[in-house]
Design a protein around this motif. Structure first.
Motif, mmCIF file in Angstrom:
data_model
loop_
_atom_site.group_PDB
_atom_site.id
_atom_site.type_symbol
_atom_site.label_atom_id
_atom_site.label_comp_id
_atom_site.label_asym_id
_atom_site.label_seq_id
_atom_site.Cartn_x
_atom_site.Cartn_y
_atom_site.Cartn_z
ATOM 1 N N PRO A 90 0.844 -1.208 0.000
ATOM 2 C CA PRO A 90 0.000 0.000 0.000
ATOM 3 C C PRO A 90 0.871 1.246 0.000
ATOM 4 O O PRO A 90 1.987 1.235 0.520
ATOM 5 N N ASP A 91 0.360 2.312 -0.599
ATOM 6 C CA ASP A 91 1.080 3.583 -0.549
ATOM 7 C C ASP A 91 1.074 4.109 0.886
ATOM 8 O O ASP A 91 0.133 3.870 1.648
ATOM 9 N N ALA A 92 2.110 4.821 1.245
ATOM 10 C CA ALA A 92 2.189 5.378 2.591
ATOM 11 C C ALA A 92 1.174 6.501 2.763
ATOM 12 O O ALA A 92 0.915 7.281 1.843
ATOM 13 N N GLU A 93 0.569 6.557 3.945
ATOM 14 C CA GLU A 93 -0.369 7.637 4.229
ATOM 15 C C GLU A 93 0.367 8.947 4.456
ATOM 16 O O GLU A 93 -0.148 10.021 4.202
ATOM 17 N N ASP A 94 1.591 8.859 4.928
ATOM 18 C CA ASP A 94 2.417 10.041 5.198
ATOM 19 C C ASP A 94 3.109 10.452 3.906
ATOM 20 O O ASP A 94 3.957 9.739 3.375
ATOM 21 N N ASP A 95 2.732 11.622 3.338
ATOM 22 C CA ASP A 95 3.274 12.033 2.038
ATOM 23 C C ASP A 95 4.394 13.054 2.159
ATOM 24 O O ASP A 95 4.741 13.706 1.171
ATOM 25 N N ASP A 96 4.968 13.223 3.347
ATOM 26 C CA ASP A 96 6.054 14.191 3.501
ATOM 27 C C ASP A 96 7.409 13.508 3.649
ATOM 28 O O ASP A 96 8.349 14.092 4.188
ATOM 29 N N GLN A 97 7.522 12.263 3.153
ATOM 30 C CA GLN A 97 8.776 11.524 3.270
ATOM 31 C C GLN A 97 9.911 12.229 2.533
ATOM 32 O O GLN A 97 11.046 12.259 3.012
ATOM 33 N N LEU A 98 9.613 12.813 1.385
ATOM 34 C CA LEU A 98 10.649 13.526 0.631
ATOM 35 C C LEU A 98 11.225 14.673 1.458
ATOM 36 O O LEU A 98 12.449 14.866 1.507
ATOM 37 N N ASP A 99 10.363 15.420 2.125
ATOM 38 C CA ASP A 99 10.835 16.524 2.962
ATOM 39 C C ASP A 99 11.664 16.008 4.133
ATOM 40 O O ASP A 99 12.656 16.638 4.530
ATOM 41 N N LYS A 100 11.281 14.865 4.696
ATOM 42 C CA LYS A 100 12.054 14.277 5.792
ATOM 43 C C LYS A 100 13.460 13.897 5.312
ATOM 44 O O LYS A 100 14.441 14.086 6.029
ATOM 45 N N VAL A 101 13.541 13.374 4.089
ATOM 46 C CA VAL A 101 14.839 12.993 3.533
ATOM 47 C C VAL A 101 15.704 14.237 3.315
ATOM 48 O O VAL A 101 16.898 14.242 3.635
ATOM 49 N N LEU A 102 15.115 15.293 2.766
ATOM 50 C CA LEU A 102 15.868 16.526 2.538
ATOM 51 C C LEU A 102 16.315 17.146 3.857
ATOM 52 O O LEU A 102 17.422 17.693 3.955
ATOM 53 N N GLN A 103 15.471 17.065 4.885
ATOM 54 C CA GLN A 103 15.848 17.566 6.200
ATOM 55 C C GLN A 103 17.013 16.746 6.767
ATOM 56 O O GLN A 103 17.947 17.293 7.354
ATOM 57 N N HIS A 104 16.951 15.440 6.566
ATOM 58 C CA HIS A 104 18.025 14.551 7.002
ATOM 59 C C HIS A 104 19.319 14.888 6.262
ATOM 60 O O HIS A 104 20.405 14.914 6.847
ATOM 61 N N CYS A 105 19.188 15.158 4.961
ATOM 62 C CA CYS A 105 20.345 15.521 4.148
ATOM 63 C C CYS A 105 20.952 16.832 4.631
ATOM 64 O O CYS A 105 22.174 16.993 4.677
ATOM 65 N N LEU A 106 20.096 17.757 5.026
ATOM 66 C CA LEU A 106 20.554 19.058 5.509
ATOM 67 C C LEU A 106 21.394 18.898 6.770
ATOM 68 O O LEU A 106 22.371 19.638 6.981
ATOM 69 N N SER A 107 21.045 17.924 7.606
ATOM 70 C CA SER A 107 21.811 17.684 8.822
ATOM 71 C C SER A 107 23.150 17.005 8.532
ATOM 72 O O SER A 107 24.092 17.122 9.317
ATOM 73 N N MET A 108 23.239 16.300 7.391
ATOM 74 C CA MET A 108 24.492 15.635 7.013
ATOM 75 C C MET A 108 25.437 16.561 6.285
ATOM 76 O O MET A 108 26.652 16.484 6.439
ATOM 77 N N ALA A 109 24.886 17.421 5.447
ATOM 78 C CA ALA A 109 25.700 18.267 4.559
ATOM 79 C C ALA A 109 26.003 19.604 5.232
ATOM 80 O O ALA A 109 25.087 20.339 5.604
ATOM 81 N N GLY A 110 27.267 19.910 5.371
ATOM 82 C CA GLY A 110 27.645 21.205 5.912
ATOM 83 C C GLY A 110 27.809 22.216 4.803
ATOM 84 O O GLY A 110 26.870 22.886 4.392
ATOM 85 N N HIS A 111 29.024 22.295 4.253
ATOM 86 C CA HIS A 111 29.327 23.201 3.153
ATOM 87 C C HIS A 111 30.040 22.423 2.047
ATOM 88 O O HIS A 111 30.725 21.439 2.303
ATOM 89 N N ASP A 112 29.873 22.897 0.832
ATOM 90 C CA ASP A 112 30.609 22.383 -0.331
ATOM 91 C C ASP A 112 30.409 20.895 -0.578
ATOM 92 O O ASP A 112 31.317 20.196 -1.021
ATOM 93 N N HIS A 113 29.221 20.397 -0.293
ATOM 94 C CA HIS A 113 28.862 19.040 -0.684
ATOM 95 C C HIS A 113 28.279 19.071 -2.098
ATOM 96 O O HIS A 113 27.722 20.079 -2.532
#
Length: 316
Positions: free
Chosen positions: A177-200
């Motif tokens: 089934p498709d996930a009911e929570d449709d903000d997974q992409l934003d969660k991934v980008l937020q996670h990426c933001l915490s990993m990436a500092g500068h010049d990634h």
């Protein structure tokens, strides 16, 4: 070692050997350096990629021939003699490849599924950055899981990223089934933001389903100090529905077959698919992130070469 599906033909499901072999197909392709004039990455505008970062090395007395732009005015005024700052170029930079394997990607009307095309593009991006001398890592995600691979410069790290892509790709099924929570992409980008500092270098391979105002904000935050590239994967149905025949639309376990020659079906379905593709593309362009669009109906590598301006007469 993970088991491989017997039906991993590269069009619906991918395999680890297939993604590893792509290393030999990326010769001459690079996200960095000078780009052809036709390339999406060329030009003096917001989407141009930065070069490698510079690390401060030392403060020393000015010597004839030094670049005057590196004069340190505070130190010069303090000591009464000209001083310059020297820098060394970073040997490599961290690269994060984000690969979408959500249920929205498990669809294809021509040649391959979006999920398989995204898997291939993610592997191609990883091999390109590896051969550029950069560290490779990434985030592979489905509707409820995010796998994190920290950037390291090694072939085994590229293999680890590809293995994560294959693992999530081969777990996709029409019975999910498709996930009911449709903000997974934003969660991934937020996670990426915490990993990436500068010049990634950050490469996002997705259909960008569920993208909205928060997505736009996160993309802008990521691109403020990093090089971000968006690779939007789409199905040809989003551009033009066939005039006749039947289209099978799936939503988890629910499957509906639509007769597209019927006007009350063809017009609203075509407007929805085309409108959604345009909306996402418009949002990505508003973020000023370089956007490459990839159809599931064509070979992913050939489209990548065309988008990078490597083919003769590339349409940009």
């Amino acid at each position: 070692m993970q088991q491989q599906r017997q039906d991993a033909d590269g069009f619906v499901y991918v395999s680890l050997p297939q993604l590893m072999k792509l290393e030999h197909r990326v010769r001459g392709l690079s996200f960095q350096g000078r780009q052809p004039l036709s390339s999406i990455l060329s030009g003096n505008h917001a989407s141009r990629l930065r070069g490698r970062g510079l690390n401060f090395d030392e403060l020393r007395r000015y010597q004839p021939g030094d670049d005057l732009r590196h004069l340190d005015w505070r130190a010069s005024l303090r000591y009464g003699k000209p001083f310059v700052r020297t820098f060394t170029e970073e040997r490599d930079r961290p690269a994060l490849i984000l690969v979408d394997q959500r249920m929205s990607m498990f669809f294809g009307s021509q040649r391959s599924f979006k999920s398989a095309a995204a898997a291939e593009l993610g592997a191609l991006a990883a091999w390109m950055t590896f051969h550029a001398g950069d560290r490779v890592g990434g985030l592979v995600f489905n509707d409820n899981r995010i796998e994190r691979i920290s950037p390291i410069r090694s072939r085994s790290r590229v293999e680890a990223l590809c293995a994560a892509i294959v693992r999530q790709n081969q777990a996709l099924s029409a019975s999910q089934p498709d996930a009911e929570d449709d903000d997974q992409l934003d969660k991934v980008l937020q996670h990426c933001l915490s990993m990436a500092g500068h010049d990634h270098l950050i490469c996002i391979v997705s259909d960008f389903a569920g993208a909205g105002p928060r997505t736009l904000q996160l993309l802008r935050e990521l691109s403020a100090h990093n090089n971000v590239i968006a690779m939007q994967v789409y199905d040809p149905l989003a551009l033009k529905l066939p005039a006749s025949g039947r289209v099978l639309v799936t939503q988890g376990e629910l499957q509906v077959e639509l007769e597209v020659e019927r006007r009350q079906v063809h017009q609203p379905l075509g407007e929805f698919l085309t409108g959604r593709l345009k909306d996402v593309a418009t949002l990505l362009r508003r973020s000023q992130v370089p956007l490459m669009m990839f159809s599931t109906g064509e070979d992913a590598l050939e489209q990548l070469r065309r988008e990078m301006g490597r083919l003769t007469g590339a349409p940009r």
